[in-house]
Design an enzyme around this catalytic site. Sequence first.
Site, short mmCIF file in Angstrom:
data_model
loop_
_atom_site.label_atom_id
_atom_site.label_comp_id
_atom_site.label_asym_id
_atom_site.label_seq_id
_atom_site.Cartn_x
_atom_site.Cartn_y
_atom_site.Cartn_z
N ASN A 96 0.83 -1.20 0.00
CA ASN A 96 0.00 0.00 0.00
C ASN A 96 0.86 1.25 0.00
OD1 ASN A 96 -0.55 1.99 2.46
ND2 ASN A 96 0.19 0.05 3.32
N PHE A 145 -1.86 8.14 4.19
CA PHE A 145 -2.64 8.74 5.28
C PHE A 145 -3.88 9.48 4.75
CE2 PHE A 145 1.34 9.37 8.22
CZ PHE A 145 1.36 8.02 8.49
N SER A 170 5.63 5.18 8.76
CA SER A 170 5.03 4.85 7.46
C SER A 170 5.99 5.27 6.35
CB SER A 170 3.70 5.57 7.28
OG SER A 170 3.25 5.44 5.93
N ASN A 226 5.05 6.03 3.38
CA ASN A 226 4.25 6.65 2.33
C ASN A 226 4.02 8.15 2.47
OD1 ASN A 226 3.87 4.10 1.09
ND2 ASN A 226 2.31 3.61 2.61
N THR A 227 4.65 8.76 3.49
CA THR A 227 4.63 10.22 3.63
C THR A 227 6.07 10.70 3.57
OG1 THR A 227 2.61 10.24 4.97
CG2 THR A 227 4.08 12.14 5.17
N LYS A 231 5.38 3.84 17.27
CA LYS A 231 5.34 2.77 16.28
C LYS A 231 6.56 2.88 15.37
CE LYS A 231 2.25 0.43 13.03
NZ LYS A 231 0.84 0.36 12.54
N ASN A 267 5.66 -1.35 11.65
CA ASN A 267 4.93 -0.86 10.49
C ASN A 267 5.27 -1.73 9.28
OD1 ASN A 267 3.43 0.98 8.79
ND2 ASN A 267 3.92 2.61 10.24
#
Length: 356
Positions: A123, A127, A196, A198-199, A230, A259
């Site tokens: 993925n 967010f 994450s 993805n940012t 996390k 994560n």
Amino acid sequence: MPSVAALAYRAARPALFSVGGGDAEAAHKWTMGRLETIDRHRPLRALTRSVCRPVSDPVSMFGVQLANRVGLAAGMAKNGEALRAWPALGFGFAEIGTVTWHAQPGNDTPRLFRLPASRAVINRMGFNNHGARALAARLRRYGDSAAALRERLGYPLGISLGKSKITPVEDAVGDYVSSLRAIRDLASYVAINVSSPNTPGLRSLQDKGFLDELVAELRDESRGVPLLVKIAPDLTHGAVDDVLDVCRERGVAGIIATNTTIGRDGIAPAERALADEAGGLSGAPLTVLARDIVRYLRAQVGSDLPIIGVGGIGSADDALAMVDAGADLVQLYSSLIFRGPAVVSETAQALKDRTA
């Protein structure tokens, strides 16, 4: 003998995987719509409970009373959807979000990919959420405090916080603090998501200097709400040690490990073409990597910090191995896609039996 829930999902999975022409995000939205229906109707919640058979295994962790040791991982219910459906499916707690201060649409689609042969998901959602203020307003429909929500829902809610994409990394602390102020009275615990992939720039917040400033500010604003950090599965042991130094110094209540990974090991040959898709990999390829991080964490902290193990837990046996590695609690997400809700109660029962 497979449970009714397992047999029903096994029969339904081909149809679910075909929703939206096989688009994984379309299937996710369809599923969330059905769970929202369960949330709204008491008879459906009762029927779901009778099929899924939730396990009662009360346990207290970081000052929070949990219904059992199996939680919903962040990412499934970013905007606090279907809150009364999760305990009917068997979860003992749920972590909603990740939520950011600014509402944001997330990354361009397609951004979610199933890899059935690998029992994995990639993925790059980014967010996508309605923002912390909107989440707080939604939660207040159920109760005006964490205690009221716990009483109304029957389980505690954790809320995962992340950085808004439009906020520069150098302003990240203020962004997180704004989100915390919006939701702190409603959260049983808060997860600080700095891991994450993805940012842009987010994982740099795991660096010791950034993380220390961030956690210190959030601790000052927390009003006693437990804070958990996390972390990514891709950290070196030295980087994990830096995170732990901050956690000890700043009184963090626990660690969530881990994560998604930016690695691509464990993808089946037939699905190697998807390995080129950007994003975080979760599911079975993460099983050993996440477990090894948990094992290392436990060796460093002894009994001082609770650890929530998440990543690649696809069965009760995986959960038991994660607990053996040092986790106190576990969270599930990707296994719901491939095995359905039966995995929740199976896992909760196995953990209850282990600790009996």
